[in-house]
Motif scaffolding. Sequence first.
Motif, PDB file in Angstrom:
ATOM      1  N   MET A 178      10.380  -5.135  -8.808  1.00 28.22           N
ATOM      2  CA  MET A 178       9.414  -6.177  -8.974  1.00 28.22           C
ATOM      3  C   MET A 178       8.015  -5.583  -9.107  1.00 28.22           C
ATOM      4  SD  MET A 178       8.420  -9.334  -6.415  1.00 28.22           S
ATOM      5  CE  MET A 178       8.603  -8.324  -4.996  1.00 28.22           C
ATOM      6  N   THR A 179       7.675  -4.603  -8.285  1.00 28.30           N
ATOM      7  CA  THR A 179       6.349  -3.992  -8.352  1.00 28.30           C
ATOM      8  C   THR A 179       6.095  -3.392  -9.734  1.00 28.30           C
ATOM      9  OG1 THR A 179       6.425  -3.537  -5.988  1.00 28.30           O
ATOM     10  CG2 THR A 179       4.809  -2.318  -7.268  1.00 28.30           C
ATOM     11  N   VAL A 196      -3.218   2.033  -6.937  1.00 27.36           N
ATOM     12  CA  VAL A 196      -2.518   0.756  -6.845  1.00 27.36           C
ATOM     13  C   VAL A 196      -2.171   0.543  -5.375  1.00 27.36           C
ATOM     14  CG1 VAL A 196      -0.449  -0.533  -7.490  1.00 27.36           C
ATOM     15  CG2 VAL A 196      -1.560   0.977  -9.156  1.00 27.36           C
ATOM     16  N   LEU A 197      -2.669  -0.540  -4.816  1.00 22.55           N
ATOM     17  CA  LEU A 197      -2.364  -0.878  -3.425  1.00 22.55           C
ATOM     18  C   LEU A 197      -1.326  -1.986  -3.418  1.00 22.55           C
ATOM     19  CD1 LEU A 197      -5.979  -0.912  -1.961  1.00 22.55           C
ATOM     20  CD2 LEU A 197      -4.303   0.939  -1.901  1.00 22.55           C
ATOM     21  N   ILE A 198      -0.324  -1.850  -2.567  1.00 20.92           N
ATOM     22  CA  ILE A 198       0.749  -2.834  -2.488  1.00 20.92           C
ATOM     23  C   ILE A 198       0.670  -3.508  -1.124  1.00 20.92           C
ATOM     24  CG2 ILE A 198       3.240  -3.188  -2.566  1.00 20.92           C
ATOM     25  CD1 ILE A 198       3.316  -0.606  -4.314  1.00 20.92           C
ATOM     26  N   GLY A 214       6.198 -12.299  -5.686  1.00 15.87           N
ATOM     27  CA  GLY A 214       5.227 -11.234  -5.895  1.00 15.87           C
ATOM     28  C   GLY A 214       4.188 -11.649  -6.913  1.00 15.87           C
ATOM     29  N   ILE A 215       2.995 -11.111  -6.742  1.00 11.28           N
ATOM     30  CA  ILE A 215       1.930 -11.291  -7.730  1.00 11.28           C
ATOM     31  C   ILE A 215       1.244  -9.951  -7.927  1.00 11.28           C
ATOM     32  CG2 ILE A 215       1.537 -13.748  -7.253  1.00 11.28           C
ATOM     33  CD1 ILE A 215      -0.962 -12.948  -5.643  1.00 11.28           C
ATOM     34  N   ARG A 260      -1.030  -8.051   4.159  1.00  8.27           N
ATOM     35  CA  ARG A 260      -1.242  -6.740   4.808  1.00  8.27           C
ATOM     36  C   ARG A 260      -0.592  -5.661   3.948  1.00  8.27           C
ATOM     37  NH1 ARG A 260       2.758  -9.311   7.976  1.00  8.27           N
ATOM     38  NH2 ARG A 260       4.709  -8.195   7.908  1.00  8.27           N
ATOM     39  N   LEU A 261      -1.103  -4.450   4.084  1.00  8.88           N
ATOM     40  CA  LEU A 261      -0.534  -3.338   3.331  1.00  8.88           C
ATOM     41  C   LEU A 261       0.964  -3.243   3.585  1.00  8.88           C
ATOM     42  CD1 LEU A 261      -3.187  -0.495   3.603  1.00  8.88           C
ATOM     43  CD2 LEU A 261      -2.302  -1.526   1.504  1.00  8.88           C
ATOM     44  N   HIS A 262       1.708  -3.053   2.508  1.00  6.85           N
ATOM     45  CA  HIS A 262       3.164  -2.933   2.618  1.00  6.85           C
ATOM     46  C   HIS A 262       3.514  -1.683   3.397  1.00  6.85           C
ATOM     47  CE1 HIS A 262       7.295  -3.557   1.517  1.00  6.85           C
ATOM     48  NE2 HIS A 262       7.361  -2.346   0.998  1.00  6.85           N
TER      49      HIS A 262
END
Length: 114
Positions: free
Chosen positions: A1-2, A37-39, A93-94, A111-113
Amino acid sequence: MTAFLISGITAAHPELVGEAYEDADGLRYLPLLGVPVLIFEADAATLGTARTKALQRDLSLAVYTREMFATGHDAANRAAVRAVRAEHLDLVGIGLHGPKTPLDKIIKGARLHR
């Protein structure tokens, strides 16, 4: 998905892609994103709120819905999203791109994954 979500951001903003890579033997490799890229992770309600806020601020937005897990190709993914009104999308997810300050406000509650 990411990967699907970041591909949408990259397609909308090709300037985010860096230069191609080349090793010492002269072999070339594909370019990568030139920005971090922050997830983050969030529940469905937080994702829905973030989607609404991003749209209100005209920020780039990619969506991934639960129905897309059951499809087998890109056209079916688009049909799955098109079949559902915006406020009823079952977001899992977005992907967002924009200036840091507005993004921080949009993703408040995420919050950060880990």
